[in-house]
Each structure stands twice: as C-alpha cells, then as structure tokens.
Design a protein around this motif. Structure first.
Motif, mmCIF file in Angstrom:
data_model
loop_
_atom_site.group_PDB
_atom_site.id
_atom_site.type_symbol
_atom_site.label_atom_id
_atom_site.label_comp_id
_atom_site.label_asym_id
_atom_site.label_seq_id
_atom_site.Cartn_x
_atom_site.Cartn_y
_atom_site.Cartn_z
ATOM 1 N N SER A 55 46.031 34.278 40.585
ATOM 2 C CA SER A 55 45.677 34.802 41.819
ATOM 3 C C SER A 55 44.742 33.411 42.506
ATOM 4 C CB SER A 55 45.317 35.880 41.000
ATOM 5 O OG SER A 55 43.888 35.890 40.441
ATOM 6 N N ASP A 56 44.612 32.382 41.481
ATOM 7 C CA ASP A 56 43.419 32.062 42.833
ATOM 8 C C ASP A 56 43.633 30.465 43.416
ATOM 9 O OD1 ASP A 56 40.803 33.122 41.963
ATOM 10 O OD2 ASP A 56 39.978 32.002 40.171
ATOM 11 N N MET A 57 45.195 30.308 43.151
ATOM 12 C CA MET A 57 45.921 29.467 43.463
ATOM 13 C C MET A 57 44.673 29.431 44.708
ATOM 14 S SD MET A 57 49.495 28.435 44.502
ATOM 15 C CE MET A 57 50.175 27.413 45.363
ATOM 16 N N HIS A 101 45.858 38.065 43.406
ATOM 17 C CA HIS A 101 44.899 38.281 43.489
ATOM 18 C C HIS A 101 43.715 39.015 44.805
ATOM 19 C CE1 HIS A 101 41.216 35.349 44.992
ATOM 20 N NE2 HIS A 101 40.371 35.852 46.295
ATOM 21 N N GLU A 102 43.916 39.723 45.600
ATOM 22 C CA GLU A 102 43.753 41.506 45.800
ATOM 23 C C GLU A 102 43.478 42.377 44.830
ATOM 24 O OE1 GLU A 102 45.304 42.221 49.284
ATOM 25 O OE2 GLU A 102 44.633 40.089 50.133
ATOM 26 N N THR A 103 44.340 42.338 43.722
ATOM 27 C CA THR A 103 44.807 43.560 42.692
ATOM 28 C C THR A 103 43.901 43.030 41.659
ATOM 29 O OG1 THR A 103 46.642 43.012 43.250
ATOM 30 C CG2 THR A 103 46.484 44.547 41.694
ATOM 31 N N ARG A 104 43.692 41.656 41.688
ATOM 32 C CA ARG A 104 42.543 41.346 40.414
ATOM 33 C C ARG A 104 41.260 41.604 40.619
ATOM 34 N NH1 ARG A 104 39.908 36.312 38.174
ATOM 35 N NH2 ARG A 104 40.605 35.279 40.357
ATOM 36 N N LEU A 105 40.797 41.573 42.160
ATOM 37 C CA LEU A 105 39.369 41.454 42.374
ATOM 38 C C LEU A 105 38.854 42.904 42.647
ATOM 39 C CD1 LEU A 105 39.150 38.605 45.797
ATOM 40 C CD2 LEU A 105 37.960 38.921 42.851
ATOM 41 N N MET A 113 45.678 33.375 32.152
ATOM 42 C CA MET A 113 47.343 33.012 33.267
ATOM 43 C C MET A 113 46.900 33.719 34.440
ATOM 44 S SD MET A 113 50.756 33.133 32.053
ATOM 45 C CE MET A 113 51.175 31.903 31.309
ATOM 46 N N GLN A 114 46.305 35.005 34.686
ATOM 47 C CA GLN A 114 46.770 35.754 35.410
ATOM 48 C C GLN A 114 45.416 34.881 36.749
ATOM 49 O OE1 GLN A 114 48.174 37.057 38.018
ATOM 50 N NE2 GLN A 114 48.569 38.472 36.331
#
Ligand code: NAP
Length: 233
Positions: free
Chosen positions: A180-182, A195-199, A175-176
């Motif tokens: 974050s890839d929208m 998005h930045e946090t995930r990367l 889901m995340q």
C-alpha cells in the motif's frame, strides 16, 4: 493437532500463527530466512531461503526428519515481487516471485509427501489476486494463480492428504505496508484503495486472523480437497 509446520514464520501472518499455535501447546516447526523472534521450547525453526532450490533440496528433508512429522502444513511464505504493469516487469523478477511463492512449495510438498508420515492437511496461503486480474499485481497474481493449481493437482495425486489454497483477506502486515506504500500507487486502483484502507485502520490484525485460521482448519477438512477458498466467505 500436535505439530504444525509453518513457512514464513518470521513475520506477519506466519509469526502470529506461530505464536497462537505455541500458546495452544502445539509444537511448531518453522521455515524462513530470519528466525522468528520467539523464544519457546515448542518452536523448532530452520533458516532456509525458499528462493534457492539448492538450499531447500539440501537442507529441508534432513531437518524434517530430525523432528516430529507435522500433521498440518501451512505454506504461508511469500513475496510481492515487482508491482506495476506486467509488461514492465523483467522476467528475472517474475522467476524469483515464482520460485518463492510457487516452486518452493512444490519442493517442500515433495519431501513432506514422500515421508513415512505425510501431513493430514496442507493449507497454502493464497490471495484474492489469484483469481482476479488486479491491475499492478503482476507476478504476484501469476504466482498465486499457479499456486492454486499446484494445490489442486497435488490433491488429485495425494488423496490421503487434504489440500486447500486459502485467501486470508486483507491483513495488516509488513507485506501489506509494502503493497500500500508503493510510490505510484495512484495509477493502480486496488493499491490506492489498500493504502486508504490501511491509513483508516481498516485492516485486520495478523493476531485476529491467526485465531480465525485455527478455527477454519478443521472446517476446511469437511469440504473437498484441492479447492480455493476465501476466508471472508
Ligand atoms: N497481508 C495480506 O493482506 C495478505 C493478503 C493475501 C495473501 N497474503 C499472503 O500471506 C502470506 C504471508 O504474508 P504476510 O502478509 O504475513 O507477509 P510478510 O509479513 O512479508 O511475511 C512473509 C514471510 O515470508 C517469508 N519469506 C519471504 N521470502 C522468503 C524466502 N526467500 N525464503 C524463506 N522465507 C521467505 C518471510 O520470512 P524471511 O523474510 O525471514 O525469509 C516472512 O516470514 C503470503 O503468502 C502472502 O502472499 C497476505
């Protein structure tokens, strides 16, 4: 705790919690459309579409009665729905999000609480988006805000069961990834930050969260029923 019911046990937080409970020798009863990719004698999984009230009303109660009554219930299944400006989200999409994230939980709780052995604890997995108007979260935010109130109202009506709506924090799950890839995330500050946090690898794993949840459940019972809590606080 001997038996726990977890919705959305096929992926992300629900799957990690299912595995953690099974490792501790608990019996897990699980609901989702896909069956969890877990082979364990302690797992009893039902394929159910929570977006389809007829499926829930027809099939949940008989399945529930066919096995041990869960002492704890984690209402975890959820969808994002269409992200973006609320003004651009069609009503059909909002209705679908509400069906899965909110109304399905009413149907499940009605069956669980009408049973001979209602659960001692219900934890609904909510979100920080339930209490802040985060740009872009649209129907998801609406559905989680309504979920919080649904839990508050059931707490008033059923004082023998302890209810919490619980925000888990930011967890690395499918889901995340979707969130974050929208594609046009740059227009929405929170989505861009996610998005930045995930990367940057800054999100917690669902496995870590599952351990925290198992520690938190007994602690939640000491607080008032019907409250919204954020696991990070
Ligand atoms: N990840 C985060 O950072 C985060 C933050 C705050 C709150 N949450 C909340 O945590 C919960 C779990 O999210 P997650 O991140 O683990 O997401 P996920 O990996 O996408 O898992 C969602 C689960 O919900 C189930 N589900 C979705 N639609 C369903 C339907 N129509 N019928 C039955 N089951 C359905 C899915 O199963 P099937 O697809 O097999 O049906 C899946 O098991 C959600 O309520 C979410 O809102 C997550």
């Amino acid at each position: 705790m001997n038996c726990i019911l977890i919705t959305g046990g096929s992926s992300g937080i629900g799957l990690a919690l299912t595995e953690a409970c099974l490792e501790r020798g608990m019996k897990v009863r699980s609901l989702s459309r896909r069956l969890p990719d877990v082979s364990h004698p302690g797992l009893d999984a039902l394929s159910l579409d929570l977006a389809d009230p007829d499926d829930v009303e027809e099939n949940f109660a008989p399945w529930l009665a066919s096995g041990p009554a869960p002492e704890a219930v984690v209402l975890n299944a959820g969808i994002l729905g269409q992200l973006g400006n609320l003004a651009e989200v069609p009503l059909e999409d909002l209705e679908q999000t509400m069906r899965v994230n909110t109304w399905a939980n009413k149907l499940l709780l009605d069956a669980l609480l009408a049973g001979e052995t209602p659960p001692a604890q219900v934890v609904a997995i909510s979100s920080g988006a339930a209490t802040q108007a985060l740009h872009g979260f649209a129907g998801y935010a609406l559905s989680k805000a309504a979920l919080n109130m649904l839990i508050g109202l059931y707490a008033v009506e059923f004082p023998k069961t302890h209810f919490t709506s619980l925000a888990p924090g930011i967890i690395a799950t499918p889901m995340q990834e979707e969130l974050s890839d929208m594609p046009d995330r740059a227009s929405y500050a929170t989505l861009q930050t996610l998005h930045e946090t995930r990367l940057a690898g800054g999100m917690r794993s669902a496995e870590d969260l599952a351990l925290d949840l198992l520690e938190a459940f007994p602690r939640l019972l000491k607080g008032p029923s019907g409250q919204f809590a954020d696991l990070r606080e």
